[in-house]
Enzyme design. Sequence first.
Site, PDB file in Angstrom:
ATOM      1  N   HIS A 113      14.254  -4.650 -10.791  1.00  0.00           N
ATOM      2  CA  HIS A 113      15.487  -4.608 -11.579  1.00  0.00           C
ATOM      3  C   HIS A 113      15.954  -3.162 -11.707  1.00  0.00           C
ATOM      4  O   HIS A 113      15.130  -2.236 -11.723  1.00  0.00           O
ATOM      5  CB  HIS A 113      15.248  -5.194 -12.976  1.00  0.00           C
ATOM      6  N   ARG A 181     -11.933   5.790   0.463  1.00  0.00           N
ATOM      7  CA  ARG A 181     -12.615   6.248   1.687  1.00  0.00           C
ATOM      8  C   ARG A 181     -12.321   5.288   2.828  1.00  0.00           C
ATOM      9  O   ARG A 181     -11.839   4.174   2.623  1.00  0.00           O
ATOM     10  CB  ARG A 181     -14.123   6.345   1.464  1.00  0.00           C
TER      11      ARG A 181
END
Length: 202
Positions: A113, A181
Site C-alpha cells: 500500500h 553463510r
Amino acid sequence: MTEQEKMLKGMLYQAGEKKLSSMRKRASELTYDYNHLRPSQKEEQQAILNQLLGSMGKDVWINQPFLVDYGCNLYIGDHFFANYNFTVLDIGKVTIGNRVMIGPNVGIMTAGHPLDKVIRAELYEFGYDITIKDDVWIGANVVINPGVTIGSGVVIGSGSVVTNDLEDDTLCYGNPCRVIRKITEKDRIFWQKEKEKSLSNS
C-alpha cells in the site's frame, strides 16, 4: 488498461473494482471448500487446487488451512509441500520452483500500500512479483515481502522477514533476513553421514 492489468504490471490499481472483487470471491469460495474437506479426501483437494491455482506440477501437497487472494497468480512446480496456515497474497505473480518445502505459518506477500496516507485512503494498492527457485526450504513463521527473489538451494530460518533477494545455496535468517553463510560440500558430507547412520539403524 484494466485494473487487473495494472495490478499484474506492478502499478497502482483499485482492488475494489468489480472483476477483481469477483475473482477474490471465487478464490475465497474455493479455499473455503478446500479447508473444509476431510484430510482423507485427497482427490477432492487436488481437484480444487487445479481449479484455484495458475498452475501446479506433480506431487503438490498443501496442509489445511490454506489462504490465497486470487490463486490464479500462484504457480507451483513439482514435489511441493506447505505446512499449516500457508498464506499467499498473490496480487503479483508468485512463482515457486521444484522441491520446495514451506513450514507452518508462512506468508508470501506480494501486496503493498502507498506510504502516502491520502493516496492510501483512496484505496490504491500495488503488487510486486515474488520468485522462489528450486530446492528451497522455508522455516516456520517466515514472511516474504513484495518483489523478492529467493535463489535455488536457499534455507531460510524460522521467524525471518525477507525484504531482499537471497543468493543461491545460502543459509539465511533474521529480521531483516540476511545471508549467514554459503551451504557447501561440507554440509552435504555431514548430512550424507547422518543419512547412512540412520539407514544402518533401520
